[in-house]
Design a protein around this motif. Structure first.
Motif, mmCIF file in Angstrom:
data_model
loop_
_atom_site.group_PDB
_atom_site.id
_atom_site.type_symbol
_atom_site.label_atom_id
_atom_site.label_comp_id
_atom_site.label_asym_id
_atom_site.label_seq_id
_atom_site.Cartn_x
_atom_site.Cartn_y
_atom_site.Cartn_z
ATOM 1 N N PHE A 209 16.287 -10.209 -10.366
ATOM 2 C CA PHE A 209 14.939 -9.926 -10.873
ATOM 3 C C PHE A 209 14.040 -11.169 -10.809
ATOM 4 O O PHE A 209 12.839 -11.061 -10.568
ATOM 5 C CB PHE A 209 15.050 -9.411 -12.328
ATOM 6 N N ASN A 210 14.633 -12.325 -10.931
ATOM 7 C CA ASN A 210 13.860 -13.582 -10.885
ATOM 8 C C ASN A 210 13.049 -13.703 -9.611
ATOM 9 O O ASN A 210 11.899 -14.111 -9.608
ATOM 10 C CB ASN A 210 14.804 -14.774 -10.986
ATOM 11 N N ARG A 211 13.707 -13.353 -8.504
ATOM 12 C CA ARG A 211 13.042 -13.442 -7.199
ATOM 13 C C ARG A 211 11.829 -12.513 -7.170
ATOM 14 O O ARG A 211 10.756 -12.901 -6.699
ATOM 15 C CB ARG A 211 14.048 -13.048 -6.113
ATOM 16 N N LEU A 212 11.986 -11.294 -7.733
ATOM 17 C CA LEU A 212 10.885 -10.334 -7.736
ATOM 18 C C LEU A 212 9.725 -10.895 -8.557
ATOM 19 O O LEU A 212 8.570 -10.843 -8.130
ATOM 20 C CB LEU A 212 11.368 -8.995 -8.312
ATOM 21 N N VAL A 213 10.046 -11.451 -9.718
ATOM 22 C CA VAL A 213 9.001 -12.034 -10.580
ATOM 23 C C VAL A 213 8.251 -13.116 -9.830
ATOM 24 O O VAL A 213 7.013 -13.166 -9.826
ATOM 25 C CB VAL A 213 9.645 -12.610 -11.871
ATOM 26 N N GLU A 214 9.006 -13.904 -9.111
ATOM 27 C CA GLU A 214 8.408 -14.987 -8.314
ATOM 28 C C GLU A 214 7.414 -14.441 -7.306
ATOM 29 O O GLU A 214 6.288 -14.913 -7.185
ATOM 30 C CB GLU A 214 9.550 -15.710 -7.607
ATOM 31 N N GLU A 215 7.855 -13.413 -6.588
ATOM 32 C CA GLU A 215 7.001 -12.832 -5.538
ATOM 33 C C GLU A 215 5.741 -12.225 -6.143
ATOM 34 O O GLU A 215 4.648 -12.361 -5.591
ATOM 35 C CB GLU A 215 7.771 -11.740 -4.762
ATOM 36 N N THR B 285 2.530 -11.866 -3.303
ATOM 37 C CA THR B 285 3.027 -11.535 -1.957
ATOM 38 C C THR B 285 3.624 -10.127 -1.903
ATOM 39 O O THR B 285 4.189 -9.723 -0.895
ATOM 40 C CB THR B 285 4.103 -12.541 -1.512
ATOM 41 N N VAL B 286 3.490 -9.348 -2.976
ATOM 42 C CA VAL B 286 4.095 -8.014 -2.962
ATOM 43 C C VAL B 286 3.080 -6.984 -2.510
ATOM 44 O O VAL B 286 1.974 -6.932 -3.017
ATOM 45 C CB VAL B 286 4.630 -7.649 -4.360
ATOM 46 N N LYS B 287 3.468 -6.199 -1.488
ATOM 47 C CA LYS B 287 2.536 -5.197 -0.950
ATOM 48 C C LYS B 287 2.683 -3.886 -1.728
ATOM 49 O O LYS B 287 1.698 -3.228 -2.053
ATOM 50 C CB LYS B 287 2.870 -4.934 0.521
ATOM 51 N N SER B 288 3.929 -3.498 -1.982
ATOM 52 C CA SER B 288 4.109 -2.243 -2.721
ATOM 53 C C SER B 288 5.430 -2.287 -3.463
ATOM 54 O O SER B 288 6.350 -3.005 -3.078
ATOM 55 C CB SER B 288 4.104 -1.043 -1.770
ATOM 56 N N ILE B 289 5.465 -1.489 -4.515
ATOM 57 C CA ILE B 289 6.706 -1.402 -5.280
ATOM 58 C C ILE B 289 7.071 0.072 -5.481
ATOM 59 O O ILE B 289 6.211 0.885 -5.842
ATOM 60 C CB ILE B 289 6.573 -2.116 -6.636
ATOM 61 N N ASP B 290 8.328 0.419 -5.154
ATOM 62 C CA ASP B 290 8.808 1.783 -5.410
ATOM 63 C C ASP B 290 9.911 1.692 -6.450
ATOM 64 O O ASP B 290 10.874 0.956 -6.249
ATOM 65 C CB ASP B 290 9.431 2.375 -4.143
ATOM 66 N N LEU C 72 7.333 -6.723 0.824
ATOM 67 C CA LEU C 72 6.471 -7.908 0.820
ATOM 68 C C LEU C 72 5.438 -7.787 1.929
ATOM 69 O O LEU C 72 5.660 -7.099 2.914
ATOM 70 C CB LEU C 72 7.321 -9.166 1.034
ATOM 71 N N ASN C 73 4.280 -8.494 1.748
ATOM 72 C CA ASN C 73 3.279 -8.380 2.804
ATOM 73 C C ASN C 73 3.386 -9.519 3.796
ATOM 74 O O ASN C 73 2.381 -9.992 4.305
ATOM 75 C CB ASN C 73 1.858 -8.262 2.210
ATOM 76 N N ASN C 74 4.588 -9.998 4.062
ATOM 77 C CA ASN C 74 4.754 -10.983 5.139
ATOM 78 C C ASN C 74 4.874 -10.273 6.489
ATOM 79 O O ASN C 74 4.780 -9.027 6.552
ATOM 80 C CB ASN C 74 5.970 -11.877 4.864
#
Ligand code: ADP
Ligand code: MG
Ligand code: ZN
Length: 610
Positions: free
Chosen positions: A37-43, A48-53, A63-65
């Motif tokens: 979960f830490n990584r997600l919080v970071e993003e 850098t997050v485009k969408s979350i399901d 991610l929007n990379n």
């Protein structure tokens, strides 16, 4: 056991294919990267997050990379995504800044299924396997338990297969006799009031195919009572002691539903003379027979259970079966005479479209010695011929062809014979036919052919003009000469060195006739009117040994001499005829080689004119 292995195999295959489908369906999108979960919080903090399901407790974050990496994060049960991410201290605006946030509602069935499936699946699988195994074991048990029960088939309600006396043509005497049985079954009281005892057993005797089974069914149909049908051979099966318990069960069932008919078909399979055999299987048979006798003695005469038995070997039955109080009624069914044959043909022709040229009376005349079953078969074959030729009706030609098929087997037109073989066959058959024609006690020749049929390379068909009841010495002798006619003709034409293997069955026929004349019919002067060799059967090591010798070695020699004498005489007479009528034989051979088949009319013409 084999079944069990098969079932395991099936389950295994199903599992394998399920796994395969699973892996195919999920392999079309990119493998997500499993992170904490830490990584997600970071993003999210880095925008850098485009969408979350959110699917249940799994979060997919795209991610929007450049290559749209997908992160897969596991969250705990019981808390929503927002609650969790806020708990990590992510500011609200950062979360609202995510362009797409989808939460799939996974409550209800799907949720629980998803949660429980990993545990439920193996349980169901194991449960299923256990269920299958127990069922199989039970199945084995059940059939072992039911073994002592009779396999008798009861058919009262079976209206479609119901037979009545109308279905049985001819056999007037037999029907009259059985009419009485029907009366017993319908109103047993009438008879018991008069103090009369109803017979317990009826024995139907007659050659195979004369309608014994049919008559028994008709009695049941007429009386409209339950009908328990079992075949003698069904009693003796596998386990020792089963036969007797089957009999007991059969009688119990019938008594419960009385009035009823128990029909024991082919009773000679269990009812042979006791003590005649050697070897173990016999005890089983004897016990079964004893049980039948016990049961038949055991029930009240006016209970309304009647045992009908059928056999084509009354001579081998144990005398205890025939004693009064058991099968004391005996109904003899004979091969049908001409009138009966016509009636039987009428019964079986009903559902077949016959052409106008088919004359059943004429057909009945042409089929002496045929039983009801033969006649049924004959019309059936004729109908099949008609269908094969694409005709709408059964014509006379079809019927005549099928007479020969029933008598001699199917035609073998396709068999290729060399010219030499053809000529030899022609001489052989002409030999039979010419001798048969000129000896006056032979049946008239109806057809000669060099087309193979069944086992024979050619055939000569001769048939009596009317039904014959008794056969005389003269008839035996002429028939033997005719049987040897083929052999003698071959010998005359080709010499001793070129005899073929063709006549072997003719020799057998002639020998059997000679033997019967000497041993059974007292037709030999030297041996006199005596029966030699009791026709008693023994079964030893599963082989039936027929005649038992009841004469001395000296007599045996005499018998051999007599048989040889009869055969020599027959062959001499055949030779006389063929020598005298050689021109006619040659004329017939020439005709046969040209047309392969010669019918009666043509044949008589050749015999009269040469
Ligand atoms: P069996 O038991 O004497 O060997 P079946 O009763 O089995 O002979 O007869 C065989 C078939 O032949 C019957 O199903 C029936 O179609 C036919 N058949 C025999 N006799 C007659 C008859 N008298 N009338 C009509 N059909 C008969
Ligand atoms: Mg039968
Ligand atoms: Zn022959």
């Amino acid at each position: 056991m084999k079944n069990l292995i098969k079932n395991f195999g099936i389950v295994f295959l199903v599992l394998l294919s399920m796994a395969a489908i699973w892996s195919f369906s999920s392999s079309d999108n990119k493998e997500p990267e499993v992170v904490g979960f830490n990584r997600l919080v970071e993003e999210v903090n880095n925008n850098t997050v485009k969408s979350i399901d959110v699917e249940g407790n799994i979060i997919f974050a795209t991610l929007n990379n450049e290559d749209e990496t997908v992160l897969k994060v596991q969250k705990e049960y019981g808390q929503t995504f927002l609650e969790v991410i806020e708990g990590y201290g992510v500011p609200k605006e950062k979360i609202e800044a995510i362009p797409e946030l989808k939460v799939k509602d996974q409550s209800g069935f799907a949720f629980w299924l998803g949660a429980l499936a990993p545990y439920l699946f193996p349980i169901i699988l194991i449960g299923g396997l256990i269920f299958m195994m127990t069922r199989q074991v039970q199945g084995v048990n059940k059939s072992a338990m039911g073994f002592g029960q009779s396999a008798a088939k009861q058919n009262k309600t079976d209206e479609k297969n119901k037979k009545t006396f109308k279905d049985v043509a001819g056999a007037l005497e037999a029907k009259e006799e059985l009419e009485e049985i029907v009366d017993f079954l319908r109103n047993p009281k009438k008879f018991s009031d008069m103090g009369a005892k109803i017979p317990k057993g009826v024995l139907l005797m007659g050659p195979p195919g004369t309608g014994k089974t049919l008559l028994a069914k008709a009695v049941a149909g007429e009386a409209d009572v339950p009908f328990f049908h079992i075949s003698g051979s069904e009693f003796v099966e596998m386990f020792v002691g089963v036969g007797a318990s089957r009999v007991r069960d059969l009688f119990n069932k019938a008594k419960k539903t009385a009035p009823a008919i128990i029909f024991i078909d082919e009773i000679d399979a269990v009812g042979r003379k006791r003590g005649a055999g050697l070897g173990g299987s016999h005890d089983e048979r004897e016990q079964t027979l004893n049980q039948i006798l016990v049961e038949m003695d055991g029930f009240e005469p006016n209970l309304g259970v009647i045992v009908i038995a059928a056999t084509n070997r009354p001579d081998v039955l144990d005398s205890a079966l025939l004693r009064p109080g058991r099968f004391d009624r005996r109904v003899v069914i004979e091969k049908p005479d001409m009138k009966d044959r016509e009636e039987i043909l009428n019964v079986h022709a009903k559902d077949k479209p016959l052409a106008k040229d088919v004359d059943l009376k004429n057909l009945a005349e042409r089929t002496p010695g045929f039983t009801g079953a033969d006649l049924e078969n004959l019309l059936n074959e004729a109908a099949i011929f008609a269908v094969r030729e694409g005709k709408k009706e059964v014509s006379e030609e079809h019927v005549l062809e099928s007479i020969e098929k029933v008598l001699l087997g199917p035609q073998k037109k396709s068999r290729i014979m060399t010219e030499k073989d053809k000529e030899m066959t022609a001489y052989h058959e002409a030999g039979h036919a010419v001798v048969g024609h000129f000896l006056k006690n032979c049946d008239p020749v109806r057809k000669v052919s060099i087309i193979g049929r069944g086992m024979a390379g050619g055939y000569t068909l001769s048939m009596p003009e009317a039904d014959v009841r008794y056969r005389t010495i003269a008839m035996f002798k002429d028939d033997m000469a005719m049987a040897l006619g083929g052999y003698v003709a071959e010998k005359m034409i080709y010499g001793d060195d070129h005899l073929s293997t063709g006549p072997s069955s003719d020799l057998k026929t002639a020998t059997q006739s000679a033997k019967a004349m000497v041993l059974r019919y007292g037709m030999s002067d030297k041996l006199g009117p005596r029966n030699y060799g009791e026709n008693e059967e023994m079964i030893f090591l599963a082989q039936e040994i027929h005649e038992k010798k009841n004469y001395s070695e000296k007599t045996a020699e005499l018998i051999d001499d007599e048989i040889n004498g009869l055969i020599e005489e027959a062959s001499r007479r055949a030779k006389e005829v063929l020598t005298k009528e050689k021109d006619k034989m040659n004329a017939l051979v020439a005709k046969l080689l040209k047309t392969e088949t010669v019918e009666q009319e043509e044949f008589n013409k050749i015999m009269n004119e040469g």
